[in-house]
Design an enzyme around this catalytic site. Structure first.
Site, PDB file in Angstrom:
ATOM      1  N   HIS A 203       0.797  -1.620  -0.038  1.00 38.34           N
ATOM      2  CA  HIS A 203      -0.159  -0.224  -0.422  1.00 38.34           C
ATOM      3  C   HIS A 203       1.053   1.388  -0.259  1.00 38.34           C
ATOM      4  O   HIS A 203       2.277   0.928  -0.243  1.00 38.34           O
ATOM      5  CB  HIS A 203      -0.939  -0.207   0.843  1.00 38.34           C
ATOM      6  CG  HIS A 203      -2.332   0.917   0.705  1.00 38.34           C
ATOM      7  ND1 HIS A 203      -1.910   2.067   1.455  1.00 38.34           N
ATOM      8  CD2 HIS A 203      -3.312   0.630   0.444  1.00 38.34           C
ATOM      9  CE1 HIS A 203      -3.241   2.898   1.339  1.00 38.34           C
ATOM     10  NE2 HIS A 203      -3.697   2.259   0.402  1.00 38.34           N
TER      11      HIS A 203
ATOM     12  N   GLU B  71      -7.418  -5.264  -0.862  1.00 34.58           N
ATOM     13  CA  GLU B  71      -8.446  -6.026  -2.109  1.00 34.58           C
ATOM     14  C   GLU B  71      -7.845  -7.793  -1.582  1.00 34.58           C
ATOM     15  O   GLU B  71      -8.772  -8.194  -2.176  1.00 34.58           O
ATOM     16  CB  GLU B  71      -7.497  -5.888  -3.065  1.00 34.58           C
ATOM     17  CG  GLU B  71      -7.795  -4.097  -3.573  1.00 34.58           C
ATOM     18  CD  GLU B  71      -8.664  -3.715  -3.974  1.00 34.58           C
ATOM     19  OE1 GLU B  71      -9.641  -4.188  -3.458  1.00 34.58           O
ATOM     20  OE2 GLU B  71      -8.940  -3.000  -4.735  1.00 34.58           O
TER      21      GLU B  71
HETATM   22  N1  COA Z   1       4.345  -7.445  -4.384  1.00 36.36           N
HETATM   23  C1  COA Z   1       5.262  -7.610  -4.561  1.00 36.36           C
HETATM   24  N2  COA Z   1       5.723  -5.930  -3.842  1.00 36.36           N
HETATM   25  C2  COA Z   1       5.644  -4.724  -4.226  1.00 36.36           C
HETATM   26  C3  COA Z   1       4.094  -5.265  -4.278  1.00 36.36           C
HETATM   27  C4  COA Z   1       3.904  -6.350  -4.217  1.00 36.36           C
HETATM   28  N3  COA Z   1       2.083  -6.341  -4.023  1.00 36.36           N
HETATM   29  N4  COA Z   1       4.142  -3.835  -3.840  1.00 36.36           N
HETATM   30  C5  COA Z   1       5.126  -3.327  -3.591  1.00 36.36           C
HETATM   31  N5  COA Z   1       5.933  -3.808  -4.463  1.00 36.36           N
HETATM   32  C6  COA Z   1       7.302  -3.076  -4.009  1.00 36.36           C
HETATM   33  C7  COA Z   1       8.073  -2.426  -5.873  1.00 36.36           C
HETATM   34  O1  COA Z   1       7.984  -3.409  -6.489  1.00 36.36           O
HETATM   35  C8  COA Z   1       8.616  -1.580  -4.657  1.00 36.36           C
HETATM   36  O2  COA Z   1      10.301  -2.451  -5.371  1.00 36.36           O
HETATM   37  P1  COA Z   1      11.180  -1.465  -5.874  1.00 36.36           P
HETATM   38  O3  COA Z   1      11.236  -0.172  -5.009  1.00 36.36           O
HETATM   39  O4  COA Z   1      11.985  -2.305  -6.088  1.00 36.36           O
HETATM   40  O5  COA Z   1      10.496  -1.733  -7.213  1.00 36.36           O
HETATM   41  C9  COA Z   1       8.873  -1.151  -4.040  1.00 36.36           C
HETATM   42  O6  COA Z   1       7.532  -2.469  -3.213  1.00 36.36           O
HETATM   43  C10 COA Z   1       7.670  -0.599  -3.849  1.00 36.36           C
HETATM   44  O7  COA Z   1       6.418  -0.371  -4.425  1.00 36.36           O
HETATM   45  P2  COA Z   1       6.176   0.514  -4.928  1.00 36.36           P
HETATM   46  O8  COA Z   1       5.295   0.944  -6.791  1.00 36.36           O
HETATM   47  O9  COA Z   1       7.294   2.183  -4.939  1.00 36.36           O
HETATM   48  O10 COA Z   1       4.359   1.850  -4.011  1.00 36.36           O
HETATM   49  P3  COA Z   1       3.360   2.020  -4.131  1.00 36.36           P
HETATM   50  O11 COA Z   1       2.941   2.524  -2.699  1.00 36.36           O
HETATM   51  O12 COA Z   1       3.374   2.842  -6.153  1.00 36.36           O
HETATM   52  O13 COA Z   1       2.806   1.024  -4.402  1.00 36.36           O
HETATM   53  C11 COA Z   1       0.625  -0.419  -4.645  1.00 36.36           C
HETATM   54  C12 COA Z   1       1.327   1.136  -3.777  1.00 36.36           C
HETATM   55  C13 COA Z   1      -0.601  -0.349  -4.055  1.00 36.36           C
HETATM   56  C14 COA Z   1       0.744   0.304  -5.812  1.00 36.36           C
HETATM   57  C15 COA Z   1       1.498  -1.471  -4.801  1.00 36.36           C
HETATM   58  O14 COA Z   1       1.846  -2.282  -2.743  1.00 36.36           O
HETATM   59  C16 COA Z   1       0.879  -2.847  -5.081  1.00 36.36           C
HETATM   60  O15 COA Z   1       1.017  -2.923  -6.806  1.00 36.36           O
HETATM   61  N6  COA Z   1       0.370  -3.662  -4.944  1.00 36.36           N
HETATM   62  C17 COA Z   1      -0.310  -5.298  -5.531  1.00 36.36           C
HETATM   63  C18 COA Z   1      -1.565  -4.391  -6.137  1.00 36.36           C
HETATM   64  C19 COA Z   1      -2.660  -4.494  -4.626  1.00 36.36           C
HETATM   65  O16 COA Z   1      -3.142  -4.824  -3.992  1.00 36.36           O
HETATM   66  N7  COA Z   1      -3.316  -3.239  -5.372  1.00 36.36           N
HETATM   67  C20 COA Z   1      -4.323  -2.479  -4.408  1.00 36.36           C
HETATM   68  C21 COA Z   1      -3.825  -1.121  -3.811  1.00 36.36           C
HETATM   69  S1  COA Z   1      -5.999  -0.412  -2.342  1.00 36.36           S
END
Ligand code: COA
Length: 348
Positions: free
Chosen positions: A232, A291
């Site tokens: 998140h 989710e």
């Molecule tokens: N699985 C694997 N790795 C994950 C992850 C997940 N669910 N969520 C984050 N990471 C990793 C990213 O790959 C990133 O790694 P990096 O720094 O090597 O590139 C790091 O953690 C930080 O992620 P980032 O994309 O910067 O975090 P964010 O704040 O932009 O993303 C989400 C938040 C929710 C988009 C992200 O956690 C995600 O994609 N989750 C899966 C989709 C999901 O469940 N969405 C519903 C949200 S309520």
């Protein structure tokens, strides 16, 4: 020197009275109450509470919202032949376009719920006197209406998430409610925001067939995939909504042995997934988000995977509207800057 925050992380865009998403403590506070304190509210009570605050119990919205469902249903039914060619969330956008411009927020709320139900059951007729959740559940042929109520209460509002911010940006231009809600639906559609619960079930299905679930998680993470239902932007602990929805699943599973079995499996997988994520990214807390258990609950209620994001929208519309009202009453045009890093013209 301009300061850039990628993805606007940590940037505060203004003041709001609507909700606090406390990412460190794992708390979600809506107008002064913890989410779990609002768990018994009806959909109509929560609408009023989010839009106006206070006790809001003197005048019920049940009948006005029921009348709005009756009002919008014929307009949506006319457009139903187009629904088959559209994804459910696109159909909801079209449903908003079918309505005359309205200053009555109940029309927009009713339109989304009725559109969702008519897509499943084109002959269904709304009943003005019924409460919104029971009526939509009946029209759509769903089971466990109280599970649906709990789900919509849980996801109705969540701070400055991507779709709410989108709604506020559009509202800040004074484009009106329809344009702001349409834009929010577009933002919600993506798998990083509201599109994750369908893929959560795909993941659980794959895990059920996998000989070694822990190895499956490690393999996925090693190949750069994200685990849906985890991580998140704001929470650095488990998303408090995950527990609210796990408990909602537990309640519904008293009447559904299928869900009870799915839930036991999902709980085991959650432990394995969070351990795999901790090993994969030791510097970043990646915990269960809203989710994960949403997926189980919506499946048990009777929704198809492709409908999940549209179902989310039918609850989140309450929060979008609360923010649109706040933006309209207090906000300035939202117009940030971007740091230009492209070439400059030659001197002279
Ligand atoms: N699985 C694997 N790795 C994950 C992850 C997940 N669910 N969520 C984050 N990471 C990793 C990213 O790959 C990133 O790694 P990096 O720094 O090597 O590139 C790091 O953690 C930080 O992620 P980032 O994309 O910067 O975090 P964010 O704040 O932009 O993303 C989400 C938040 C929710 C988009 C992200 O956690 C995600 O994609 N989750 C899966 C989709 C999901 O469940 N969405 C519903 C949200 S309520």
């Amino acid at each position: 020197m301009q300061v850039v925050s990628s993805g606007l992380e940590g940037v505060c865009v203004g003041d709001s009275h609507i909700s606090l998403v406390d990412g460190q403590a794992g708390r979600l506070i809506l107008r002064g109450f913890h989410l779990h304190q609002l768990g018994e509210k009806s959909f109509e009570e929560l609408a009023r509470f989010l839009w106006e605050g206070g006790a809001c119990d003197e005048e019920s919205l049940v009948q006005p919202l029921g009348e709005a469902r009756v009002r919008v249903a014929p307009l949506l039914r006319e457009a139903l032949p187009l629904a088959a060619r559209l994804a459910p969330i696109e159909w909801l956008r079209l449903a908003l376009d079918r309505l005359p411009d309205s200053q009555n927020p109940l029309d927009w709320v009713a339109a989304l719920g009725v559109a969702l139900a008519l897509r499943r059951n084109p002959q269904a007729q709304p009943e003005a006197k019924a409460d919104h959740v029971s009526d939509i559940a009946r029209m759509a042929g769903l089971q466990f209406p109280d599970g649906l109520r709990q789900y919509w209460i849980c996801v109705a509002e969540h701070g400055m998430n991507a779709s709410t911010f989108t709604a506020r940006v559009v509202a800040s231009t004074r484009a009106g409610h329809r344009a702001a809600l349409s834009a929010a639906l577009g933002a919600l559609q993506g798998p990083l925001h509201g599109g994750a619960p369908g893929p959560v079930l795909d993941m659980l299905d794959e895990l059920q067939r996998a000989p070694d679930a822990a190895a499956w998680f490690q393999h996925k993470l090693a190949s750069g995939e994200r685990l849906m239902g985890f991580g998140h932007r704001v929470y650095r602990v488990r998303d408090p909504r995950a527990e609210v929805l796990r408990l909602a699943c537990q309640k519904v599973s008293e009447q559904s042995s299928e869900l009870a079995e799915r839930l036991r499996f999902a709980e085991r997988m959650e432990k394995l997934a969070t351990s795999a994520l901790a090993a994969h990214k030791p510097g970043r807390v990646l915990q269960t988000n809203v989710e994960y258990y949403t997926a189980l609950l919506l499946e048990a209620i009777g929704f198809q995977r492709e409908e999940f994001t549209a179902v989310f929208a039918c609850g989140r519309v309450l929060g979008w509207l609360a923010h649109i009202f706040e933006q309209e009453s207090e906000g300035r045009l939202i117009r940030p800057e971007v740091r230009y890093v492209g070439p400059m013209p030659d001197q002279g």
